[in-house]
Motif scaffolding. Structure first.
Motif, PDB file in Angstrom:
ATOM      1  N   SER A  51      -8.173  -6.699 -12.808  1.00  0.00           N
ATOM      2  CA  SER A  51      -7.908  -6.804 -11.375  1.00  0.00           C
ATOM      3  C   SER A  51      -6.699  -5.965 -10.976  1.00  0.00           C
ATOM      4  O   SER A  51      -6.722  -5.267  -9.951  1.00  0.00           O
ATOM      5  CB  SER A  51      -7.690  -8.268 -11.002  1.00  0.00           C
ATOM      6  OG  SER A  51      -7.332  -8.397  -9.656  1.00  0.00           O
ATOM      7  N   TYR A  94      -5.350   1.577  -9.169  1.00  0.00           N
ATOM      8  CA  TYR A  94      -6.050   2.860  -9.105  1.00  0.00           C
ATOM      9  C   TYR A  94      -7.000   2.964  -7.918  1.00  0.00           C
ATOM     10  O   TYR A  94      -7.271   4.065  -7.444  1.00  0.00           O
ATOM     11  CB  TYR A  94      -6.785   3.132 -10.421  1.00  0.00           C
ATOM     12  CG  TYR A  94      -5.815   3.469 -11.528  1.00  0.00           C
ATOM     13  CD1 TYR A  94      -5.175   4.702 -11.547  1.00  0.00           C
ATOM     14  CD2 TYR A  94      -5.515   2.540 -12.506  1.00  0.00           C
ATOM     15  CE1 TYR A  94      -4.256   5.002 -12.538  1.00  0.00           C
ATOM     16  CE2 TYR A  94      -4.600   2.838 -13.502  1.00  0.00           C
ATOM     17  CZ  TYR A  94      -3.974   4.069 -13.515  1.00  0.00           C
ATOM     18  OH  TYR A  94      -3.070   4.368 -14.489  1.00  0.00           O
ATOM     19  N   GLY A  95      -7.490   1.834  -7.409  1.00  0.00           N
ATOM     20  CA  GLY A  95      -8.399   1.865  -6.275  1.00  0.00           C
ATOM     21  C   GLY A  95      -7.702   1.900  -4.939  1.00  0.00           C
ATOM     22  O   GLY A  95      -8.065   2.662  -4.052  1.00  0.00           O
ATOM     23  N   SER A  96      -6.664   1.082  -4.778  1.00  0.00           N
ATOM     24  CA  SER A  96      -5.991   0.968  -3.476  1.00  0.00           C
ATOM     25  C   SER A  96      -4.645   1.672  -3.414  1.00  0.00           C
ATOM     26  O   SER A  96      -4.190   2.035  -2.343  1.00  0.00           O
ATOM     27  CB  SER A  96      -5.767  -0.509  -3.137  1.00  0.00           C
ATOM     28  OG  SER A  96      -6.987  -1.188  -3.074  1.00  0.00           O
ATOM     29  N   GLN A  97      -4.001   1.812  -4.560  1.00  0.00           N
ATOM     30  CA  GLN A  97      -2.644   2.350  -4.567  1.00  0.00           C
ATOM     31  C   GLN A  97      -2.584   3.806  -5.022  1.00  0.00           C
ATOM     32  O   GLN A  97      -1.494   4.346  -5.210  1.00  0.00           O
ATOM     33  CB  GLN A  97      -1.743   1.505  -5.485  1.00  0.00           C
ATOM     34  CG  GLN A  97      -1.785   0.020  -5.234  1.00  0.00           C
ATOM     35  CD  GLN A  97      -1.385  -0.351  -3.829  1.00  0.00           C
ATOM     36  OE1 GLN A  97      -0.472   0.234  -3.266  1.00  0.00           O
ATOM     37  NE2 GLN A  97      -2.085  -1.305  -3.241  1.00  0.00           N
ATOM     38  N   SER A 153       0.844  -1.193   0.000  1.00  0.00           N
ATOM     39  CA  SER A 153       0.000   0.000   0.000  1.00  0.00           C
ATOM     40  C   SER A 153       0.878   1.242   0.000  1.00  0.00           C
ATOM     41  O   SER A 153       1.719   1.425   0.861  1.00  0.00           O
ATOM     42  CB  SER A 153      -0.917  -0.001   1.219  1.00  0.00           C
ATOM     43  OG  SER A 153      -1.653   1.196   1.235  1.00  0.00           O
ATOM     44  N   THR A 161      -7.568  -2.215 -11.313  1.00  0.00           N
ATOM     45  CA  THR A 161      -8.493  -1.840 -10.241  1.00  0.00           C
ATOM     46  C   THR A 161      -7.742  -1.658  -8.931  1.00  0.00           C
ATOM     47  O   THR A 161      -7.974  -0.700  -8.192  1.00  0.00           O
ATOM     48  CB  THR A 161      -9.582  -2.915 -10.067  1.00  0.00           C
ATOM     49  OG1 THR A 161     -10.287  -3.041 -11.302  1.00  0.00           O
ATOM     50  CG2 THR A 161     -10.554  -2.569  -8.964  1.00  0.00           C
ATOM     51  N   ASN A 162      -6.820  -2.557  -8.641  1.00  0.00           N
ATOM     52  CA  ASN A 162      -6.046  -2.454  -7.406  1.00  0.00           C
ATOM     53  C   ASN A 162      -5.123  -1.243  -7.423  1.00  0.00           C
ATOM     54  O   ASN A 162      -5.031  -0.513  -6.434  1.00  0.00           O
ATOM     55  CB  ASN A 162      -5.243  -3.738  -7.181  1.00  0.00           C
ATOM     56  CG  ASN A 162      -4.575  -3.750  -5.832  1.00  0.00           C
ATOM     57  OD1 ASN A 162      -3.560  -3.085  -5.637  1.00  0.00           O
ATOM     58  ND2 ASN A 162      -5.147  -4.491  -4.909  1.00  0.00           N
TER      59      ASN A 162
END
Length: 193
Positions: free
Chosen positions: A119, A125-128, A50, A122-123
Protein backbone atom coordinates in the motif's frame (compact mmCIF):
# COMPACT_ATOMS: atom_id res chain seq x y z
CA UNK A 1 -3.39 -42.15 17.32
CA UNK A 2 -0.85 -39.64 18.64
CA UNK A 3 0.01 -41.76 21.66
CA UNK A 4 3.09 -43.81 22.33
CA UNK A 5 3.06 -47.31 23.78
CA UNK A 6 2.80 -45.96 27.35
CA UNK A 7 -0.38 -44.00 26.51
CA UNK A 8 1.25 -40.56 26.82
CA UNK A 9 0.74 -37.94 24.16
CA UNK A 10 3.58 -36.20 22.38
CA UNK A 11 4.10 -32.47 22.83
CA UNK A 12 3.02 -31.94 19.23
CA UNK A 13 -0.34 -33.67 19.78
CA UNK A 14 -0.84 -31.83 23.07
CA UNK A 15 -0.37 -28.50 21.25
CA UNK A 16 -2.82 -29.55 18.54
CA UNK A 17 -5.41 -30.62 21.12
CA UNK A 18 -4.87 -27.43 23.10
CA UNK A 19 -5.88 -25.38 20.04
CA UNK A 20 -9.50 -26.32 20.77
CA UNK A 21 -9.16 -25.37 24.43
CA UNK A 22 -7.85 -21.84 23.94
CA UNK A 23 -10.82 -19.58 24.77
CA UNK A 24 -12.61 -17.91 21.86
CA UNK A 25 -11.88 -14.51 23.40
CA UNK A 26 -8.18 -14.91 22.60
CA UNK A 27 -8.95 -16.01 19.03
CA UNK A 28 -11.10 -12.91 18.59
CA UNK A 29 -8.40 -10.72 20.14
CA UNK A 30 -5.79 -12.19 17.78
CA UNK A 31 -8.03 -11.40 14.80
CA UNK A 32 -8.72 -7.90 16.14
CA UNK A 33 -5.07 -7.05 16.87
CA UNK A 34 -3.81 -8.28 13.49
CA UNK A 35 -6.67 -6.49 11.73
CA UNK A 36 -6.13 -3.20 13.59
CA UNK A 37 -2.44 -3.43 12.68
CA UNK A 38 -3.48 -3.73 9.03
CA UNK A 39 -5.88 -0.80 9.43
CA UNK A 40 -3.02 1.36 10.71
CA UNK A 41 -0.83 0.35 7.80
CA UNK A 42 -3.56 1.10 5.29
CA UNK A 43 -4.26 4.51 6.86
CA UNK A 44 -0.62 5.68 6.71
CA UNK A 45 -0.52 6.36 2.94
CA UNK A 46 -3.55 8.64 3.30
CA UNK A 47 -1.38 11.00 5.35
CA UNK A 48 1.21 11.57 2.63
CA UNK A 49 1.15 15.09 1.24
CA UNK A 50 0.78 15.21 -2.51
CA UNK A 51 4.10 16.22 -4.03
CA UNK A 52 2.38 17.54 -7.14
CA UNK A 53 -0.10 19.81 -5.28
CA UNK A 54 2.15 21.21 -2.57
CA UNK A 55 1.73 24.82 -1.56
CA UNK A 56 4.74 27.07 -2.04
CA UNK A 57 6.56 29.44 0.29
CA UNK A 58 5.59 29.54 3.96
CA UNK A 59 6.55 27.40 6.95
CA UNK A 60 3.01 26.06 6.98
CA UNK A 61 3.53 24.86 3.42
CA UNK A 62 6.73 23.09 4.47
CA UNK A 63 4.85 21.29 7.23
CA UNK A 64 2.10 20.41 4.77
CA UNK A 65 4.75 18.79 2.58
CA UNK A 66 5.58 16.37 5.38
CA UNK A 67 2.13 15.45 6.64
CA UNK A 68 -1.15 15.96 4.85
CA UNK A 69 -3.63 14.88 7.53
CA UNK A 70 -2.27 15.02 11.09
CA UNK A 71 -5.39 13.49 12.76
CA UNK A 72 -5.27 10.56 10.32
CA UNK A 73 -1.58 10.07 11.08
CA UNK A 74 -2.33 9.93 14.81
CA UNK A 75 -5.10 7.37 14.23
CA UNK A 76 -2.76 5.31 12.03
CA UNK A 77 -0.05 5.26 14.73
CA UNK A 78 -2.60 4.38 17.44
CA UNK A 79 -3.97 1.51 15.34
CA UNK A 80 -0.45 0.25 14.61
CA UNK A 81 0.60 0.56 18.25
CA UNK A 82 -2.51 -1.18 19.61
CA UNK A 83 -2.17 -3.95 17.03
CA UNK A 84 1.54 -4.47 17.64
CA UNK A 85 1.26 -4.38 21.44
CA UNK A 86 -1.73 -6.72 21.36
CA UNK A 87 0.13 -9.19 19.16
CA UNK A 88 3.14 -9.11 21.50
CA UNK A 89 0.88 -9.66 24.53
CA UNK A 90 -0.84 -12.66 22.88
CA UNK A 91 2.56 -14.05 21.90
CA UNK A 92 3.66 -13.81 25.54
CA UNK A 93 0.33 -15.21 26.81
CA UNK A 94 0.32 -18.30 24.52
CA UNK A 95 4.06 -18.70 23.95
CA UNK A 96 4.00 -22.42 24.76
CA UNK A 97 1.64 -23.25 21.89
CA UNK A 98 3.80 -22.68 18.83
CA UNK A 99 1.08 -23.74 16.43
CA UNK A 100 -1.45 -21.22 17.76
CA UNK A 101 0.92 -18.25 17.71
CA UNK A 102 2.14 -19.02 14.18
CA UNK A 103 -1.40 -19.44 12.82
CA UNK A 104 -3.06 -16.61 14.76
CA UNK A 105 -0.31 -14.01 15.19
CA UNK A 106 2.80 -14.38 13.07
CA UNK A 107 1.34 -15.40 9.68
CA UNK A 108 -1.49 -12.80 9.80
CA UNK A 109 1.01 -10.20 11.04
CA UNK A 110 3.36 -11.05 8.17
CA UNK A 111 0.62 -10.86 5.54
CA UNK A 112 -0.94 -7.68 6.94
CA UNK A 113 2.38 -5.87 7.25
CA UNK A 114 3.31 -6.96 3.72
CA UNK A 115 -0.01 -5.48 2.56
CA UNK A 116 1.05 -2.26 4.31
CA UNK A 117 4.35 -2.25 2.41
CA UNK A 118 2.50 -2.75 -0.88
CA UNK A 119 0.00 0.00 0.00
CA UNK A 120 2.79 2.42 0.88
CA UNK A 121 4.80 1.72 -2.26
CA UNK A 122 1.69 1.95 -4.43
CA UNK A 123 0.87 5.35 -2.96
CA UNK A 124 4.42 6.67 -3.23
CA UNK A 125 4.88 5.61 -6.84
CA UNK A 126 1.26 6.06 -7.94
CA UNK A 127 0.28 9.33 -6.27
CA UNK A 128 3.55 10.89 -5.16
CA UNK A 129 5.56 10.41 -8.35
CA UNK A 130 8.14 8.29 -6.53
CA UNK A 131 8.85 10.95 -3.90
CA UNK A 132 9.36 9.56 -0.38
CA UNK A 133 8.23 12.20 2.11
CA UNK A 134 9.29 11.92 5.75
CA UNK A 135 5.97 10.24 6.55
CA UNK A 136 6.37 7.82 3.65
CA UNK A 137 9.90 6.95 4.79
CA UNK A 138 8.78 6.30 8.37
CA UNK A 139 5.83 4.24 7.12
CA UNK A 140 7.95 2.06 4.86
CA UNK A 141 10.47 1.56 7.68
CA UNK A 142 7.78 0.53 10.19
CA UNK A 143 5.82 -1.72 7.82
CA UNK A 144 9.00 -3.22 6.40
CA UNK A 145 10.46 -3.88 9.83
CA UNK A 146 7.30 -5.61 11.05
CA UNK A 147 7.17 -7.64 7.82
CA UNK A 148 10.76 -8.80 8.39
CA UNK A 149 10.20 -9.52 12.10
CA UNK A 150 7.02 -11.53 11.50
CA UNK A 151 8.71 -13.33 8.59
CA UNK A 152 11.66 -14.33 10.75
CA UNK A 153 9.33 -15.50 13.53
CA UNK A 154 7.33 -17.61 11.06
CA UNK A 155 10.56 -19.20 9.82
CA UNK A 156 11.91 -19.85 13.31
CA UNK A 157 8.68 -21.25 14.71
CA UNK A 158 7.28 -23.08 11.66
CA UNK A 159 10.50 -24.46 10.21
CA UNK A 160 12.46 -24.76 13.43
CA UNK A 161 10.42 -25.36 16.56
CA UNK A 162 7.30 -26.93 15.04
CA UNK A 163 9.31 -29.07 12.62
CA UNK A 164 11.33 -30.42 15.56
CA UNK A 165 8.11 -31.21 17.43
CA UNK A 166 6.77 -33.09 14.39
CA UNK A 167 10.01 -35.09 14.11
CA UNK A 168 9.79 -35.93 17.81
CA UNK A 169 6.17 -36.97 17.30
CA UNK A 170 6.98 -39.08 14.24
CA UNK A 171 9.78 -40.86 16.09
CA UNK A 172 7.25 -41.95 18.72
CA UNK A 173 4.13 -42.54 16.62
CA UNK A 174 5.34 -42.87 13.06
CA UNK A 175 4.88 -40.63 10.06
CA UNK A 176 1.40 -39.63 8.96
CA UNK A 177 0.04 -37.98 5.84
CA UNK A 178 -2.92 -35.63 5.52
CA UNK A 179 -4.98 -38.16 3.58
CA UNK A 180 -7.28 -37.42 0.68
CA UNK A 181 -9.73 -35.33 2.76
CA UNK A 182 -7.41 -34.19 5.58
CA UNK A 183 -8.44 -37.03 7.88
CA UNK A 184 -4.86 -38.09 8.68
CA UNK A 185 -3.60 -41.52 7.73
CA UNK A 186 -0.43 -43.38 8.71
CA UNK A 187 2.24 -43.39 6.05
CA UNK A 188 2.82 -46.84 4.60
CA UNK A 189 5.94 -48.50 5.90
CA UNK A 190 8.21 -49.93 3.22
CA UNK A 191 9.12 -53.47 4.12
CA UNK A 192 12.22 -55.19 2.93
CA UNK A 193 11.74 -58.70 1.59
Amino acid sequence: MGEDTNGTQTRYVRMLLALDEIPELYKLLAAFFTWILLAGFILFPGTFASWNNRPAGSTASQIAEVINHVPLLVIAWICTGVGGCGMIWLWWRWHDNYIWIVNRIFVPGLLNSFAGVISTLTNVYGSQGGFFSTTAKSTIIVTGAITVICGILVLVYQFGLIRNLRKEHESVVGAEKAGHYGEGVPEEVKREV
